[in-house]
Design an enzyme around this catalytic site. Sequence first.
Site, PDB file in Angstrom:
ATOM      1  N   HIS A  83       0.810  -1.241   0.000  1.00  0.00           N
ATOM      2  CA  HIS A  83       0.000   0.000   0.000  1.00  0.00           C
ATOM      3  C   HIS A  83       0.831   1.274   0.000  1.00  0.00           C
ATOM      4  O   HIS A  83       0.298   2.357  -0.177  1.00  0.00           O
ATOM      5  CB  HIS A  83      -0.940   0.007   1.209  1.00  0.00           C
ATOM      6  N   GLY A 118      -0.125   0.561  -4.997  1.00  0.00           N
ATOM      7  CA  GLY A 118      -0.927   0.259  -3.811  1.00  0.00           C
ATOM      8  C   GLY A 118      -1.562   1.508  -3.223  1.00  0.00           C
ATOM      9  O   GLY A 118      -2.733   1.489  -2.823  1.00  0.00           O
ATOM     10  N   SER A 148       2.649  -7.099 -15.308  1.00  0.00           N
ATOM     11  CA  SER A 148       3.272  -6.088 -16.163  1.00  0.00           C
ATOM     12  C   SER A 148       3.262  -6.549 -17.611  1.00  0.00           C
ATOM     13  O   SER A 148       3.273  -7.751 -17.894  1.00  0.00           O
ATOM     14  CB  SER A 148       4.712  -5.893 -15.699  1.00  0.00           C
ATOM     15  N   SER A 149       3.301  -5.582 -18.528  1.00  0.00           N
ATOM     16  CA  SER A 149       3.270  -5.928 -19.959  1.00  0.00           C
ATOM     17  C   SER A 149       4.536  -6.640 -20.421  1.00  0.00           C
ATOM     18  O   SER A 149       4.560  -7.223 -21.505  1.00  0.00           O
ATOM     19  CB  SER A 149       3.057  -4.666 -20.800  1.00  0.00           C
ATOM     20  N   CYS A 150       5.591  -6.639 -19.586  1.00  0.00           N
ATOM     21  CA  CYS A 150       6.835  -7.306 -20.010  1.00  0.00           C
ATOM     22  C   CYS A 150       6.736  -8.823 -19.942  1.00  0.00           C
ATOM     23  O   CYS A 150       7.677  -9.516 -20.302  1.00  0.00           O
ATOM     24  CB  CYS A 150       8.027  -6.806 -19.225  1.00  0.00           C
ATOM     25  N   TYR A 207      12.192 -10.471 -13.986  1.00  0.00           N
ATOM     26  CA  TYR A 207      10.925  -9.917 -13.471  1.00  0.00           C
ATOM     27  C   TYR A 207       9.749 -10.556 -14.203  1.00  0.00           C
ATOM     28  O   TYR A 207       8.741 -10.945 -13.592  1.00  0.00           O
ATOM     29  CB  TYR A 207      10.947  -8.400 -13.702  1.00  0.00           C
ATOM     30  N   LYS A 251       6.564 -12.719 -12.747  1.00  0.00           N
ATOM     31  CA  LYS A 251       5.165 -12.306 -12.935  1.00  0.00           C
ATOM     32  C   LYS A 251       4.362 -13.372 -13.684  1.00  0.00           C
ATOM     33  O   LYS A 251       3.183 -13.599 -13.377  1.00  0.00           O
ATOM     34  CB  LYS A 251       5.110 -10.953 -13.661  1.00  0.00           C
ATOM     35  N   THR A 308       0.203  -1.835 -18.430  1.00  0.00           N
ATOM     36  CA  THR A 308       1.325  -1.367 -19.227  1.00  0.00           C
ATOM     37  C   THR A 308       2.206  -0.467 -18.351  1.00  0.00           C
ATOM     38  O   THR A 308       2.003  -0.390 -17.140  1.00  0.00           O
ATOM     39  CB  THR A 308       0.781  -0.622 -20.464  1.00  0.00           C
ATOM     40  N   LEU A 358       3.473   2.202 -16.054  1.00  0.00           N
ATOM     41  CA  LEU A 358       2.668   3.084 -15.203  1.00  0.00           C
ATOM     42  C   LEU A 358       3.441   4.333 -14.808  1.00  0.00           C
ATOM     43  O   LEU A 358       4.679   4.328 -14.777  1.00  0.00           O
ATOM     44  CB  LEU A 358       2.277   2.339 -13.931  1.00  0.00           C
ATOM     45  N   HIS A 387      11.726   4.275 -13.746  1.00  0.00           N
ATOM     46  CA  HIS A 387      11.289   4.129 -15.134  1.00  0.00           C
ATOM     47  C   HIS A 387      11.509   5.436 -15.881  1.00  0.00           C
ATOM     48  O   HIS A 387      11.797   6.471 -15.286  1.00  0.00           O
ATOM     49  CB  HIS A 387       9.810   3.725 -15.185  1.00  0.00           C
ATOM     50  N   TRP A 395      18.477   8.068 -22.290  1.00  0.00           N
ATOM     51  CA  TRP A 395      19.089   6.782 -22.617  1.00  0.00           C
ATOM     52  C   TRP A 395      18.593   6.203 -23.931  1.00  0.00           C
ATOM     53  O   TRP A 395      17.422   6.357 -24.299  1.00  0.00           O
ATOM     54  CB  TRP A 395      18.791   5.767 -21.521  1.00  0.00           C
TER      55      TRP A 395
HETATM   56  O1  GFB Z   1      10.861   2.798 -18.408  1.00  0.00           O
HETATM   57  P1  GFB Z   1      12.064   1.993 -18.674  1.00  0.00           P
HETATM   58  O2  GFB Z   1      13.166   2.056 -17.684  1.00  0.00           O
HETATM   59  O3  GFB Z   1      11.722   0.457 -18.801  1.00  0.00           O
HETATM   60  O4  GFB Z   1      12.689   2.443 -20.105  1.00  0.00           O
HETATM   61  P2  GFB Z   1      11.146  -0.566 -19.909  1.00  0.00           P
HETATM   62  C1  GFB Z   1      11.908   2.629 -21.230  1.00  0.00           C
HETATM   63  C2  GFB Z   1      12.744   3.199 -22.364  1.00  0.00           C
HETATM   64  O5  GFB Z   1      13.111   4.560 -22.051  1.00  0.00           O
HETATM   65  C3  GFB Z   1      14.050   2.458 -22.655  1.00  0.00           C
HETATM   66  C4  GFB Z   1      14.499   4.745 -22.296  1.00  0.00           C
HETATM   67  O6  GFB Z   1      14.245   2.409 -24.058  1.00  0.00           O
HETATM   68  C5  GFB Z   1      15.095   3.372 -21.999  1.00  0.00           C
HETATM   69  O7  GFB Z   1      16.390   3.238 -22.572  1.00  0.00           O
HETATM   70  N1  GFB Z   1      15.014   5.848 -21.457  1.00  0.00           N
HETATM   71  C6  GFB Z   1      15.457   7.048 -21.916  1.00  0.00           C
HETATM   72  C7  GFB Z   1      15.150   5.861 -20.108  1.00  0.00           C
HETATM   73  N2  GFB Z   1      15.905   7.799 -20.921  1.00  0.00           N
HETATM   74  C8  GFB Z   1      15.725   7.093 -19.778  1.00  0.00           C
HETATM   75  C9  GFB Z   1      16.003   7.376 -18.398  1.00  0.00           C
HETATM   76  O8  GFB Z   1      16.525   8.425 -18.020  1.00  0.00           O
HETATM   77  N3  GFB Z   1      15.637   6.411 -17.493  1.00  0.00           N
HETATM   78  C10 GFB Z   1      15.061   5.226 -17.881  1.00  0.00           C
HETATM   79  N4  GFB Z   1      14.704   4.326 -16.925  1.00  0.00           N
HETATM   80  N5  GFB Z   1      14.816   4.938 -19.178  1.00  0.00           N
HETATM   81  C11 GFB Z   1      10.634  -1.888 -17.735  1.00  0.00           C
HETATM   82  C12 GFB Z   1      10.966  -3.290 -17.322  1.00  0.00           C
HETATM   83  O9  GFB Z   1      11.070  -1.858 -19.040  1.00  0.00           O
HETATM   84  O10 GFB Z   1       9.265  -1.575 -17.712  1.00  0.00           O
HETATM   85  C13 GFB Z   1      10.140  -3.789 -16.213  1.00  0.00           C
HETATM   86  O11 GFB Z   1      12.360  -3.361 -17.107  1.00  0.00           O
HETATM   87  C14 GFB Z   1       8.689  -3.428 -16.331  1.00  0.00           C
HETATM   88  O12 GFB Z   1      10.317  -5.171 -16.120  1.00  0.00           O
HETATM   89  C15 GFB Z   1       8.521  -1.978 -16.630  1.00  0.00           C
HETATM   90  O13 GFB Z   1       8.054  -4.205 -17.308  1.00  0.00           O
HETATM   91  C16 GFB Z   1       7.081  -1.568 -16.791  1.00  0.00           C
HETATM   92  O14 GFB Z   1       9.797  -0.151 -20.409  1.00  0.00           O
HETATM   93  O15 GFB Z   1      12.164  -0.841 -20.962  1.00  0.00           O
END
Ligand code: GFB
Length: 323
Positions: free
Chosen positions: A15, A20, A111-113, A140, A144, A168, A170, A183, A206
């Site tokens: 929560h 949560g 999760s959608s992954c 992960y 799931k 998807t 969030l 994320h 990134w």
């Molecule tokens: O949201 P994210 O970390 O996870 O990254 P995923 C999504 C995309 O955004 C990737 C790019 O192509 C990253 O390279 N990106 C660009 C960045 N700049 C950034 C930044 O500054 N930070 C981050 N984090 N990303 C996750 C899974 O995947 O999504 C989990 O690893 C889960 O298991 C989750 O499913 C919802 O969408 O790639």
Amino acid sequence: MSNLTKDSRIYIAGHRGMVGSAIVRKLKKEGYTNLITATSSELDLRNQADTEDFVKTNRPDAVIIAAARVGGILANNSYPWQFLYDNLMIEANLIKAAHECDVNNLVFLGSSCIYPKEALQPLKESYLLTGPLERTNEWYAIAKISGIKMCQALNKQYGRSYMSLMPTNLYGPEDNFDLKTSHVLPAMIRKFHEATENGNQTVNVWGSGKPMREFLHVDDLAEATVFFLENEIDSENDLINIGTGKDITIKQLAELIQRITGHEGEINWDSSKPDGTMRKLMDVNVASELGWTAKIKLEDGIRETYRWFLENVESIKEVKMAD
Ligand code: GFB
């Protein structure tokens, strides 16, 4: 799901996390008065005996599993053991305890992954286990998928109606804004905000900017969770995608957040960081045929999340794993 009344005992595991806490807000708003919660220091969900004792003592009528070890692409890629082990233990302990305590209503959040990396788009529920997973988050995803299968095994063997909802990507209030573990959406809000404050510095983001992602506001997920908890659903629909059905490129997301934060500098793409899966757009027809669709538009949701960020900027924790 069903037979719940406003004084039914509903246990929301996790929560304090983004998901949560949104579900608690929604349940309270809908008039539910008997919400059960425990922090991670009060109850370690990875401990089977403690989890069973907690469920036995509190006798919930419904259990919502929003507790998870979560993080963005780099955290998933860097901590495979924690993402696999913690999630497997949390799910196994909660689902088993709920079954053994004869809890009739259970919603498991994934999760959608979970869907194969090369699956056709949009992703239908029936594509589960039809191909290899995305490497950056297979740990992960496997945890799931196991949670979904635990629910389905109990449904098949013991006639339970435990339901798995697959949101998807969030975002929203209470998200993790730590740049190493978050994320993309909260990371970009923080990066563009800080760069703007520092005289429109260049923002480093990134990958290539080409991957596409679908983003759902956590309040929409909370609404979906309560909707599917309250409505009796055919047993064939024990796995349901929760999304908007629309995606954008990471580059478009960066430009949108740049506009919302008022940043006027350059954007630099760091190609040493992974892109992850190129696309994971949800097919949301099952949810919409059953009566639920997402309501919050992406730009409105990001503006609201940015306001929340600004209000909480001083207290945003360095690392926040869901409890
Ligand atoms: O949201 P994210 O970390 O996870 O990254 P995923 C999504 C995309 O955004 C990737 C790019 O192509 C990253 O390279 N990106 C660009 C960045 N700049 C950034 C930044 O500054 N930070 C981050 N984090 N990303 C996750 C899974 O995947 O999504 C989990 O690893 C889960 O298991 C989750 O499913 C919802 O969408 O790639």
